[in-house]
Design a protein around this motif. Structure first.
Motif, PDB file in Angstrom:
ATOM      1  N   LEU A 132     -10.268   9.878   9.389  1.00  0.00           N
ATOM      2  CA  LEU A 132     -10.180  10.707   8.189  1.00  0.00           C
ATOM      3  C   LEU A 132      -9.274  10.091   7.136  1.00  0.00           C
ATOM      4  O   LEU A 132      -9.554  10.180   5.935  1.00  0.00           O
ATOM      5  N   CYS A 133      -8.180   9.476   7.581  1.00  0.00           N
ATOM      6  CA  CYS A 133      -7.232   8.956   6.603  1.00  0.00           C
ATOM      7  C   CYS A 133      -7.864   7.895   5.732  1.00  0.00           C
ATOM      8  O   CYS A 133      -7.481   7.716   4.581  1.00  0.00           O
ATOM      9  N   MET A 134      -8.857   7.200   6.246  1.00  0.00           N
ATOM     10  CA  MET A 134      -9.511   6.183   5.421  1.00  0.00           C
ATOM     11  C   MET A 134     -10.320   6.855   4.315  1.00  0.00           C
ATOM     12  O   MET A 134     -10.344   6.382   3.185  1.00  0.00           O
ATOM     13  N   LEU A 135     -10.964   7.962   4.632  1.00  0.00           N
ATOM     14  CA  LEU A 135     -11.717   8.661   3.603  1.00  0.00           C
ATOM     15  C   LEU A 135     -10.789   9.101   2.487  1.00  0.00           C
ATOM     16  O   LEU A 135     -11.124   9.009   1.306  1.00  0.00           O
ATOM     17  N   TYR A 156     -10.428   0.436   9.474  1.00  0.00           N
ATOM     18  CA  TYR A 156      -9.328   0.977   8.693  1.00  0.00           C
ATOM     19  C   TYR A 156      -8.234  -0.069   8.498  1.00  0.00           C
ATOM     20  O   TYR A 156      -7.706  -0.245   7.401  1.00  0.00           O
ATOM     21  N   PHE A 157      -7.897  -0.787   9.583  1.00  0.00           N
ATOM     22  CA  PHE A 157      -6.812  -1.764   9.463  1.00  0.00           C
ATOM     23  C   PHE A 157      -7.210  -2.925   8.579  1.00  0.00           C
ATOM     24  O   PHE A 157      -6.378  -3.502   7.882  1.00  0.00           O
ATOM     25  N   ALA A 158      -8.491  -3.260   8.576  1.00  0.00           N
ATOM     26  CA  ALA A 158      -8.944  -4.325   7.683  1.00  0.00           C
ATOM     27  C   ALA A 158      -8.760  -3.902   6.225  1.00  0.00           C
ATOM     28  O   ALA A 158      -8.160  -4.621   5.417  1.00  0.00           O
ATOM     29  N   ALA A 159      -9.256  -2.702   5.902  1.00  0.00           N
ATOM     30  CA  ALA A 159      -9.163  -2.242   4.522  1.00  0.00           C
ATOM     31  C   ALA A 159      -7.707  -2.087   4.109  1.00  0.00           C
ATOM     32  O   ALA A 159      -7.293  -2.481   3.008  1.00  0.00           O
ATOM     33  N   LYS A 160      -6.909  -1.537   4.993  1.00  0.00           N
ATOM     34  CA  LYS A 160      -5.515  -1.297   4.647  1.00  0.00           C
ATOM     35  C   LYS A 160      -4.758  -2.603   4.457  1.00  0.00           C
ATOM     36  O   LYS A 160      -3.957  -2.743   3.539  1.00  0.00           O
ATOM     37  N   SER A 161      -5.016  -3.571   5.331  1.00  0.00           N
ATOM     38  CA  SER A 161      -4.289  -4.836   5.192  1.00  0.00           C
ATOM     39  C   SER A 161      -4.743  -5.575   3.938  1.00  0.00           C
ATOM     40  O   SER A 161      -3.930  -6.217   3.266  1.00  0.00           O
ATOM     41  N   GLY A 162      -6.024  -5.460   3.602  1.00  0.00           N
ATOM     42  CA  GLY A 162      -6.505  -6.078   2.369  1.00  0.00           C
ATOM     43  C   GLY A 162      -5.793  -5.501   1.172  1.00  0.00           C
ATOM     44  O   GLY A 162      -5.301  -6.213   0.286  1.00  0.00           O
ATOM     45  N   ARG A 163      -5.708  -4.174   1.172  1.00  0.00           N
ATOM     46  CA  ARG A 163      -5.054  -3.523   0.032  1.00  0.00           C
ATOM     47  C   ARG A 163      -3.575  -3.899  -0.028  1.00  0.00           C
ATOM     48  O   ARG A 163      -3.029  -4.190  -1.102  1.00  0.00           O
ATOM     49  N   MET A 164      -2.917  -3.895   1.130  1.00  0.00           N
ATOM     50  CA  MET A 164      -1.482  -4.216   1.146  1.00  0.00           C
ATOM     51  C   MET A 164      -1.240  -5.635   0.670  1.00  0.00           C
ATOM     52  O   MET A 164      -0.284  -5.910  -0.047  1.00  0.00           O
TER      53      MET A 164
END
Lengths: 449, 262
Positions: A94-97, A335-343
């Motif tokens: 959910l947190c990714m949404l 989720y970790f892929a998207a989050k690390s990309g953004r970070m």
């Protein structure tokens, strides 16, 4: 050049002599020498910082979006057209949404029931504590990836459709990186950039170019099966997980519902050559429920098991699967892929002050790697511990399923998974959970001898 | 501490019941689609699969089911994978043939152990229940069964009372360990007395003796078999391995600071 060149910032001066307060990192910030930064290398006169993001999946698109929104000239490379489906479980929390503003229309199914089957087929309903607005979103990777990619383009990133073949690493701190790629019409081109973010997945070409080292991979194998309607109804919002040495020696096998079919698959690290017999095993275990179905696709893909030895070198950073950010035990990576990309994108924006200044390796380490490790290393470590304890042999798997029947365990697991935050639990319940864990493990190990 | 050992190949028990036909099939030949193929996929025993080398798969063949009209396998691209999903009619036949391979026990009724059949002298014989469940699980390890919604397994091990587990597993082990501790204690008390002249009372007041006592108690608890010594050593490495993989990128920081390529 032995001394490291820093941008002189007064916030750093006091911290040089004191030990870094974070307890995780003992080997940091000890022997930095401060020398005056030469103005020529730290600002790029007259142009913006150029960044290349290799790989247009969730990691690459999020990185490109963050970079472009921050004012950096971004080039996003992707080799596949938007319709190619990537082999993937396709489940996001959910947190990714919420964090990535993913519209609900993209979601194929909202899974709010999970069943876990032990080796002796004792089944546990794992979703008893889910509230009505909580679910696991299942989507098609091609749909998600296209959405994120076009959002990156709207933010200002230049999408280049082509296969990156080589990354030329420069020898001096100011020369650009040359990205060689083959464009759609088979012409070989190259482009010069200052910063490279490698988001090209488990077989990353960027990682190879910077000698990032390799990692052990698990293989995930799945078959997409189209079921007759009445059998598909059973899987309307239900996902199943199977554990047992007949379906995987060190992981789990799954049945995930997708848009109009189910994906039945399994994975393993240590016995990859036997993956087909494990796939047969899971087909056997699910047989009455998928009988009459038609296999429409067979796919497999490697999944990294741990981070690469080097994740940042020079002005190149790795994110997502290329860096190895896949959790153990659940195998979650989107989720970790998207989050690390953004970070990572945000890190470059911050270090370069909106694309005005050149960045270097220490900036990437400080703003991206350090933040990332501080935030998620305990999650990864904990899941590694769970995998080691519970996936080892059949007795432990039986204990796992027994424990999963407990409501407190279910609530904590789902909250941690859906929101990626340590769920605040009751201390007494925690203690009870620990004693139950030990008790279950002892009982199943004793009765299996 | 078995839970912390690396995943082991589970031991293949020599089958106590005969599987009628066991044929080694080179994997490549499985690509052929024919009705024979339908039958050969039905029961792949996992333990044999684990043993097999990369090229060969072992599959038990069921006695030939005479189904000349069984419809051709309805799968799309087989692609070397051995799964075919038969139609409903074939499934019914398969289920009957498979019935001989499912777990059978007079006391296992409708997915749960019937406690009334475990009565001994008027009360439930919990030892027998634990034994029966252990045997069922071991049987299933070698002969995995499909999970079905029609007869699900609803047995919950929590109905076995805690004292049954204690009596069965904890007490014999506790007796053994206490016996070891007592033997060590008596012998060492004598030896230390003869060497130092300290009696039992004086030994208890001595710091070194108390430390030795602590070490021997922990040793008795932790080292139960000869193999435990090796596994404890490996345990520490294993526990910290994943962490080392994460920190690897930071180790590089010091080594390359002098000869760094930028």
């Amino acid at each position: 050049m032995a001394a490291q060149i820093h941008h002189l910032r007064c916030t750093f001066l006091p911290s040089f002599s004191t030990k870094n307060p974070s307890p995780d990192f003992k080997t940091h910030f000890r022997s930095f020498t401060v020398s005056a930064s030469k103005p020529g290398t730290s600002s790029i006169a007259g142009r913006k910082l150029r960044a290349a993001v290799v790989g247009g999946g969730p990691a690459g698109s999020s990185a490109a979006e963050a970079l472009a929104a921050g004012g950096i000239e971004t080039f996003l490379f992707e080799r596949n057209p938007p319709s190619v489906a990537k082999p993937c479980g396709g489940a996001i929390p959910l947190c990714m949404l919420q964090e990535f503003d993913i519209p609900l229309e993209l979601i194929d199914r909202q899974v709010n029931r999970v069943k876990i089957f032990s080796p002796s087929n004792i089944a546990v309903d794992f979703g008893k504590t889910l509230k009505s607005h909580e679910f696991i979103a299942m989507l098609r990777r091609e749909v998600l990836d296209s959405f994120l990619r076009s959002r990156a383009q709207s933010a200002g990133a230049n999408l280049i459709v082509g296969l990156v073949t080589n990354l030329e690493v420069p020898t001096s701190p100011t020369s650009p990186y040359i990205v060689h790629y083959t464009a759609k019409n088979n012409s070989r081109r190259s482009i010069a950039v200052d910063v490279v973010i490698g988001a090209d997945g488990a077989n990353s070409r960027v990682a190879k170019s910077i000698d990032a080292g390799s990692y052990t991979c698990a293989i995930a194998f799945q078959e997409r099966i189209k079921l007759p309607d009445e059998k598909m109804e059973y899987y309307e919002n239900l996902a199943e997980m199977y554990v047992g040495s007949d379906v995987s020696p060190d992981f789990y096998a799954w049945v995930f519902p997708k848009c109009d079919h189910v994906a039945v698959g399994t994975g393993t690290v240590c016995l990859k050559q036997d993956i087909k017999s494990y796939q047969r095993g899971i087909r056997e275990r699910v047989k009455p429920k998928i009988n009459g179905g038609k296999v429409i696709k067979v796919e497999a893909h490697p999944i990294p098991e741990h981070p690469r030895p080097v994740r940042v070198r020079g002005r190149v950073a790795l994110v997502g699967d290329a860096a190895g950010y896949v959790t153990k035990c659940s195998g979650e990576g989107i989720y970790f892929a998207a989050k690390s990309g953004r970070m990572c994108g945000n890190a470059v924006v911050k270090a370069s002050e909106g694309g005005m200044k050149m960045v270097d390796e220490s900036d990437l380490r400080r703003e991206y790697l350090k933040e990332w490790d501080a935030k998620y290393i305990s999650t990864f470590r904990f899941l590694d511990l769970l995998q080691r304890v519970f996936y080892g042999n059949n007795a432990c798997r039986e204990a796992l399923v027994e424990l999963c029947g407990d409501e407190y365990v279910q609530r904590m697991s789902f909250e941690s998974y859906l929101y990626k935050k340590l769920a605040d639990g009751d201390r007494w319940e925690d203690a009870r959970m620990v004693t139950n864990t030990i008790g279950s493990l002892i009982r199943s190990m004793a009765s299996s001898n | 501490m078995a839970s912390f050992s690396p995943p082991t190949h589970f031991s293949t028990t020599s089958a106590s019941y005969s599987k009628p036909h066991l044929i080694y099939k080179p994997f490549a030949s499985l690509k052929s689609k024919n009705p024979f193929f339908l039958l050969s996929t039905l029961k792949a025993s996992a333990d044999n699969g684990v043993e097999a080398s990369a090229a060969t798969q072992v599959e038990p063949l069921l006695q030939a089911v005479s189904e000349p009209t069984s419809p051709p396998p309805a799968s799309g691209n087989l692609d070397g994978s051995v799964g075919t999903n038969g139609s409903v009619a074939a499934a019914a036949e398969e289920a009957k043939a498979l019935a001989s391979f499912t777990f059978k026990d007079a006391r296992w009724v409708n997915g749960i152990w019937d406690l009334k059949q475990f009565q001994k002298n008027g009360s439930t014989d919990w030892d027998a229940v634990i034994d029966a469940e252990a045997r069922r699980r071991k049987w299933l390890e070698d002969n995995p069964e499909s999970s079905s919604n029609e007869d699900p397994v609803v047995f919950d091990t929590s109905i076995i009372p805690w004292w049954a587990w204690m009596k069965r597993f904890h007490l014999p082990e506790a007796e053994r360990l206490n016996g070891r501790a007592a033997m060590i204690g008596f012998f060492m008390a004598y030896v230390v007395d003869s060497l130092t002249g300290l009696g039992v009372v004086d030994q208890t007041n001595n710091f070194i003796c108390k430390t030795l006592l602590f070490i021997s108690v922990v040793g008795v608890l932790v080292i139960r078999k000869n193999e435990d010594i090796e596994s404890i050593k490996k345990l520490l490495d294993e526990v910290t391995f994943y962490d080392k993989q994460w920190q690897a990128t930071w180790e590089d920081d010091e080594n390359s600071s002098s000869s760094r390529k930028e």
